[in-house]
Write an enzyme that holds these catalytic residues in place. Sequence first.
Site, PDB file in Angstrom:
ATOM      1  N   HIS A 288      49.788  48.346  44.012  1.00  0.00           N
ATOM      2  CA  HIS A 288      49.687  47.010  44.699  1.00  0.00           C
ATOM      3  C   HIS A 288      51.110  46.323  44.809  1.00  0.00           C
ATOM      4  O   HIS A 288      51.254  45.635  43.426  1.00  0.00           O
ATOM      5  CB  HIS A 288      48.384  46.606  44.369  1.00  0.00           C
ATOM      6  N   ASP A 300      51.727  42.598  36.968  1.00  0.00           N
ATOM      7  CA  ASP A 300      50.471  42.977  37.643  1.00  0.00           C
ATOM      8  C   ASP A 300      50.502  42.671  39.613  1.00  0.00           C
ATOM      9  O   ASP A 300      49.728  41.434  39.836  1.00  0.00           O
ATOM     10  CB  ASP A 300      49.114  42.396  36.841  1.00  0.00           C
ATOM     11  N   GLU A 334      44.393  45.134  46.757  1.00  0.00           N
ATOM     12  CA  GLU A 334      43.839  45.402  45.188  1.00  0.00           C
ATOM     13  C   GLU A 334      43.203  44.667  45.235  1.00  0.00           C
ATOM     14  O   GLU A 334      41.815  44.573  44.269  1.00  0.00           O
ATOM     15  CB  GLU A 334      45.033  46.469  44.766  1.00  0.00           C
ATOM     16  N   GLU A 335      43.727  43.397  44.755  1.00  0.00           N
ATOM     17  CA  GLU A 335      43.373  42.206  43.885  1.00  0.00           C
ATOM     18  C   GLU A 335      41.337  42.053  44.406  1.00  0.00           C
ATOM     19  O   GLU A 335      41.036  41.271  43.415  1.00  0.00           O
ATOM     20  CB  GLU A 335      43.976  40.875  43.570  1.00  0.00           C
ATOM     21  N   ASP A 362      49.165  50.744  37.334  1.00  0.00           N
ATOM     22  CA  ASP A 362      48.634  49.334  37.730  1.00  0.00           C
ATOM     23  C   ASP A 362      47.781  49.132  36.399  1.00  0.00           C
ATOM     24  O   ASP A 362      47.072  48.479  35.980  1.00  0.00           O
ATOM     25  CB  ASP A 362      47.401  49.450  38.480  1.00  0.00           C
TER      26      ASP A 362
END
Length: 467
Positions: A288, A300, A334-335, A362
Site C-alpha cells: 500500500h 509501513d 489501506e491504513e 506489508d
Amino acid sequence: MKTNFAVKGTIKLGVLCLFFVQIGWSQNSDQQQLKNIYDAALTKGKSYDWLNYLSNQIGGRLSGSIQAQQAVNYTKQELDSMGLDRVWLQPVMVPKWVRGIPEFAYFETSPGVTTNVPLTALGGSVATPPSGVKSEIVEVKGLEELAVLGASKIKGKIVFYNRPMDPTLINTFAAYSGCVDQRYAGALEAAKYGAIGIIVRSMNLRLDDYPHTGSMSYGDLPEDKRIPAAAISTNAAELLSATLQLDPKTKFFFKQNCKLFPDVESYNVIGEIKGSTHPDEIIVVGGHLDSWDLGDGSHDDGAGCVQSMEVLQLFKQIGYKPKRTIRVVLFMNEENGLRGGNEYAKVAMEKNENHIFGLESDAGGFTPRGFSFDGPDSSFEKIMGWKDLFEPYLVHLFEKGGSGADIGPLKNERITLAGLRPDSQRYFDYHHAENDTFEQVNKRELELGAATMASLVYLVDTHGLNP
C-alpha cells in the site's frame, strides 16, 4: 509374448527415466533462476533508491494528502521507465483526515504540578474542544473491563486503555491482534458510558517515547456523541499507570485539532508485464502506497511497494519472460479505509479478470523468513514442494494463514493469496510512529525480501498452481 513384455517394459522404463530426467532438469533450472533473481536483487536492485525518494523527498503519505498524490506521480513515472507492457492509474475515492497542529498532553497530580507526555491523535478521531479536555482518568485493561465499570464510574471522565501487547508471543502480529481492539473501538465503547475522551497505550512491545497512531472507528455513533481519541507512548503509559496507583485523583489534559474532510479522488498505481502463454491468468503483487503522517512510512509500507515494483524490475533485469501476466499494484488507502484494495477487486470482478495468485508485502522491510498462504489445499501442497529451493536463502516459513489486507478482497474458491513474512521482532518498534523512517531500513534486508517475492512469483508463473 515374452519379447513383447520385454519391449513394453523397456519402453516404460525409458519413459520413467525421461520423467525423472525432466524433473531433475526442472529443479536445476529453478535453482539457477532463483540464484539469478537473488544475484540481480543484491547487485542491480532499485528498491532502496526508490524507497529513499519516497521517504526523504515525499515523506508520510496519508490518503488524500499532497504527499500521497506525489507518491502516485512518482511511482507511475518509475513504472513507466521500466518498459512494462502497460502502466495506468485506477481512480478511487478516499477519506481525507488532517491532523492539524501538533497535539499536546499532560497529567496533573495537584494544581499546577504537571508532567507532559507524548501523545498523538488516532486516525479518524474528532478534535477536542479548542481549549482541550481535562478530567480524572479511569484506567482499564480492555473493553470488557469498561463494560464491568459502567456509566457510574466512567461518565465525565477520560478512559485510559492500558492493555500491553503480550511479550510472550513470538509472532508479534499475534500480540498486536490481541490488543488492537482497544485502539479501534475504544472511543465508540467509552462514549456509550459517557466518557469525554480516551487515551490508549501505543501498540508497541518496546518501552520508548514514541506514540503510535492507527485507525479507529465510531461505528454508527452520531457526530455529536463522538469523543476525541489519542495514543500515548509506552513509557508515558507506564508512568501514568504508576501515578494513578499513588493518586487515583490524577487528572489528564489533552488537546488535538484534527478534522475529517469530504472524500477526495486518488489512485491505485498499476503496471504489468503481459503473459506470453497464458495472458488471461493474472498474478498480482503489491503493497500500500499510503502511510501515516508521523514518520515517512518506510517500513509501513514503502518497503512493500518498492519490493513489489522490484519483482517486475528483476524479471526485466534477468530477461525472464513470464508465461502469465504479472501485475504490480500499489494500493491507496489501506491504513484508514482499504478503499484501494476494495476498488481493485471490484473492477477485477466487473471485468471478469482471472486472478490466480496474489502476493502482498506489508510487514516491514526486514529479513524475509517465508510466506503465509490462504487458498486451496492442493495449491499449498504444490507450493510446499518448492520449499527446498528457498533454503539456501534462509527462507523457511511456509504456513497456512493470512495473506494481506489489500489483496484480501480478491479471495474466492480458486485463488491462492500469500503474504511475505519478514522477521517481525522489530516491526512494532516503528509501526505507525514518528520513527518509521528511511534510516531504519537495511538495504540488504529490503533487497532480500524483493528477491524472495520475485522467486515465489517466478515459480507460480512457471509451474502454475493447478494440481
